[in-house]
Design a protein around this motif. Sequence first.
Motif, PDB file in Angstrom:
ATOM      1  N   TYR A  76       0.645  -1.357  -0.060  1.00  0.00           N
ATOM      2  CA  TYR A  76       0.297  -0.141   0.155  1.00  0.00           C
ATOM      3  C   TYR A  76       0.534   1.486  -0.191  1.00  0.00           C
ATOM      4  CZ  TYR A  76       0.954   0.228   4.982  1.00  0.00           C
ATOM      5  OH  TYR A  76       1.529  -0.142   6.062  1.00  0.00           O
ATOM      6  N   GLY A  77       1.878   1.041  -0.542  1.00  0.00           N
ATOM      7  CA  GLY A  77       3.004   2.330  -0.327  1.00  0.00           C
ATOM      8  C   GLY A  77       3.541   2.370   0.968  1.00  0.00           C
ATOM      9  N   GLN A 121      -3.892   6.935   5.591  1.00  0.00           N
ATOM     10  CA  GLN A 121      -5.122   7.091   4.155  1.00  0.00           C
ATOM     11  C   GLN A 121      -4.682   6.249   3.355  1.00  0.00           C
ATOM     12  OE1 GLN A 121      -3.491  11.321   4.242  1.00  0.00           O
ATOM     13  NE2 GLN A 121      -4.148  11.500   1.884  1.00  0.00           N
ATOM     14  N   HIS A 122      -3.208   5.908   2.933  1.00  0.00           N
ATOM     15  CA  HIS A 122      -2.898   5.167   1.558  1.00  0.00           C
ATOM     16  C   HIS A 122      -3.579   3.476   2.099  1.00  0.00           C
ATOM     17  CE1 HIS A 122       1.295   6.363   0.026  1.00  0.00           C
ATOM     18  NE2 HIS A 122       1.369   7.753   1.373  1.00  0.00           N
ATOM     19  N   LEU A 123      -3.789   3.294   2.903  1.00  0.00           N
ATOM     20  CA  LEU A 123      -4.636   1.632   3.061  1.00  0.00           C
ATOM     21  C   LEU A 123      -6.385   1.644   2.195  1.00  0.00           C
ATOM     22  CD1 LEU A 123      -3.713   0.323   5.963  1.00  0.00           C
ATOM     23  CD2 LEU A 123      -3.805  -0.488   3.827  1.00  0.00           C
ATOM     24  N   ARG A 157      -7.659  -1.065   2.760  1.00  0.00           N
ATOM     25  CA  ARG A 157      -8.584  -0.899   4.092  1.00  0.00           C
ATOM     26  C   ARG A 157      -9.487  -1.805   4.097  1.00  0.00           C
ATOM     27  NH1 ARG A 157     -13.220   0.689   6.633  1.00  0.00           N
ATOM     28  NH2 ARG A 157     -12.834   0.952   9.050  1.00  0.00           N
ATOM     29  N   ASP A 158     -10.870  -2.514   3.088  1.00  0.00           N
ATOM     30  CA  ASP A 158     -11.993  -3.090   3.110  1.00  0.00           C
ATOM     31  C   ASP A 158     -10.913  -4.892   3.468  1.00  0.00           C
ATOM     32  OD1 ASP A 158     -13.255  -1.086   4.154  1.00  0.00           O
ATOM     33  OD2 ASP A 158     -13.987  -0.915   2.337  1.00  0.00           O
ATOM     34  N   VAL A 159     -10.095  -4.788   1.803  1.00  0.00           N
ATOM     35  CA  VAL A 159      -9.552  -6.250   2.215  1.00  0.00           C
ATOM     36  C   VAL A 159      -8.788  -6.838   3.338  1.00  0.00           C
ATOM     37  CG1 VAL A 159      -8.177  -7.298   0.829  1.00  0.00           C
ATOM     38  CG2 VAL A 159      -9.352  -5.606  -0.323  1.00  0.00           C
ATOM     39  N   VAL A 160      -7.898  -5.951   4.005  1.00  0.00           N
ATOM     40  CA  VAL A 160      -7.550  -6.111   5.205  1.00  0.00           C
ATOM     41  C   VAL A 160      -9.097  -6.394   6.581  1.00  0.00           C
ATOM     42  CG1 VAL A 160      -5.871  -5.366   7.138  1.00  0.00           C
ATOM     43  CG2 VAL A 160      -5.422  -4.322   4.648  1.00  0.00           C
ATOM     44  N   LEU A 161      -9.304  -6.443   6.617  1.00  0.00           N
ATOM     45  CA  LEU A 161     -10.274  -6.290   7.480  1.00  0.00           C
ATOM     46  C   LEU A 161     -11.426  -8.047   6.996  1.00  0.00           C
ATOM     47  CD1 LEU A 161     -12.584  -2.786   8.290  1.00  0.00           C
ATOM     48  CD2 LEU A 161     -10.930  -3.700   9.515  1.00  0.00           C
TER      49      LEU A 161
END
Length: 205
Positions: free
Chosen positions: A7-8, A54-56, A62-66
């Motif tokens: 995610y950078g 912010q990068h996520l 972000r939703d992929v991590v969750l």
Amino acid sequence: MIAIFDYGMGNLHSVSKAVERLGYESAVTSDPEQILAADGAILPGVGAFGDAMQHLHESNLRDVVLRYATSGKPLLGICLGMQLLFSRSEEHGSHEGLNLLPGEVVRFQGDYKIPHMGWNRLEFLQPSPLLGGLDEGYVYFVHSYRVKPENQSDLLAVTDYYQPVTAVVGRDNVYGMQFHPEKSGELGMKLLGNFLGLCKAEIHK
């Protein structure tokens, strides 16, 4: 296969190489399908909490991590990645985290050197598959902020830096290490190896 979130922000190359040295295939990726299909996933992180969140968001990860965390497959946050697992951080303002583990990230306060940088000894607090078969020893830290978990049951190991400092956390399939296991010698690699052993991934040794 072990997915490493791209995610950078993060020590992606060194984490990937450490995974491969332990005999597992890894992929540094931002592809949701590849991540969700992986046997295990690692969320690294270097830099500021707010920037990382912010990068996520901007990379739609972000939703992929969750989603990955709810899959039941092992997820490991490293350094800033561990902090992101928690509810909020006070780093450069107030920022919401992933809230996978309740707690907050606060700055070290005191008349001592900040950031906390160097080799510090782990103290294991309770049994966990992440710590199984290992002896307490030294690992490498670099951080100016520390995690205060709400639930002591999530706290697996601490180190001492003028106070007890959260070093390893875990609940169900979600784990975190404040230090860099890939830079922490034999113990760091054994801890990373224990995590990878939970992932049921194919070993290519």
